[in-house]
Motif scaffolding. Sequence first.
Motif, short mmCIF file in Angstrom:
data_model
loop_
_atom_site.label_atom_id
_atom_site.label_comp_id
_atom_site.label_asym_id
_atom_site.label_seq_id
_atom_site.Cartn_x
_atom_site.Cartn_y
_atom_site.Cartn_z
N ASP A 47 -16.19 -23.12 31.54
CA ASP A 47 -17.31 -22.27 31.98
C ASP A 47 -17.17 -21.92 33.45
O ASP A 47 -17.68 -20.90 33.92
N ALA A 48 -16.47 -22.76 34.19
CA ALA A 48 -16.20 -22.48 35.60
C ALA A 48 -15.07 -23.39 36.07
O ALA A 48 -14.82 -24.44 35.46
N ILE A 49 -14.39 -22.95 37.11
CA ILE A 49 -13.31 -23.73 37.71
C ILE A 49 -13.68 -23.97 39.17
O ILE A 49 -14.08 -23.04 39.88
N LEU A 50 -13.56 -25.23 39.61
CA LEU A 50 -13.81 -25.56 41.01
C LEU A 50 -12.48 -25.92 41.66
O LEU A 50 -11.75 -26.78 41.17
N THR A 51 -12.15 -25.23 42.76
CA THR A 51 -10.93 -25.58 43.49
C THR A 51 -11.32 -26.38 44.72
O THR A 51 -12.33 -26.07 45.38
N LEU A 52 -10.58 -27.44 45.00
CA LEU A 52 -10.87 -28.30 46.17
C LEU A 52 -9.58 -28.53 46.96
O LEU A 52 -8.55 -28.88 46.39
N GLY A 53 -9.66 -28.33 48.27
CA GLY A 53 -8.50 -28.56 49.11
C GLY A 53 -8.93 -28.68 50.56
O GLY A 53 -10.10 -28.48 50.89
N ALA A 54 -7.96 -29.01 51.41
CA ALA A 54 -8.26 -29.14 52.84
C ALA A 54 -7.09 -28.58 53.62
O ALA A 54 -5.96 -29.11 53.51
N VAL A 55 -7.35 -27.52 54.35
CA VAL A 55 -6.30 -26.93 55.19
C VAL A 55 -6.67 -27.24 56.63
O VAL A 55 -7.73 -26.84 57.12
N VAL A 56 -5.80 -28.01 57.30
CA VAL A 56 -6.08 -28.48 58.67
C VAL A 56 -5.13 -27.77 59.62
O VAL A 56 -3.91 -27.77 59.40
N ARG A 57 -5.70 -27.18 60.67
CA ARG A 57 -4.86 -26.44 61.62
C ARG A 57 -3.88 -27.40 62.28
O ARG A 57 -4.27 -28.42 62.81
N GLY A 58 -2.59 -27.09 62.18
CA GLY A 58 -1.59 -27.96 62.84
C GLY A 58 -0.97 -27.20 63.99
O GLY A 58 -1.58 -26.26 64.52
#
Length: 150
Positions: free
Chosen positions: A70-81
């Motif tokens: 019914d829905a897709i949840l995307t999870l991530g973390a992009v940290v400025r390097g």
Amino acid sequence: MIYEGHYTGEGLKIGIIVSRFNDLLTRELLEGALDCFKRHGVENIDIFKVPGAFEIPFVAKELAKKGRYDAILTLGAVVRGETYHFELVANEVAKGVAHINLTYEMPVIFGVITVDDEIQGLDRAGIKLNKGFEYALTTLEMANLNKEIK
Ligand SMILES: O=c1[nH]c(NC[C@H](O)[C@H](O)[C@H](O)CO)c([N+](=O)[O-])c(=O)[nH]1
């Protein structure tokens, strides 16, 4: 007539795609999202783990094609390097997820935090608030709204 998705999770099938890069942050985002789904009665959740945020759109597209959720949840973390990689990854993931929303029939929620440093990330992954919980609420609302407008 006003249409607005409610937060009831009973009967919903949710797919979560979570990236392992910056796992100290993404595992907390996942915990927050699972806490939210559990408290709102979601019992049918599949979790897909990918190496980094850049790999999220591929799996989201494949799952959206199958139409099982019914829905897709995307999870991530992009940290400025130090490198420019941050912008490339963050922009491409956002573009990829947005494109899938416009191509397939179910909402795909963009739950990738983009922060300048780990402290900012930790603030959003549980110290001050848990963005994973918030993104899960958005997922519930959009899944239910989609059912109403279909
Ligand atoms: O999820 C992330 N992936 C990152 N890079 C890896 C990328 O997502 C892919 O896994 C990799 O490029 C291989 O395709 C990141 N940075 O490099 O900055 C980051 O901060 N977060």
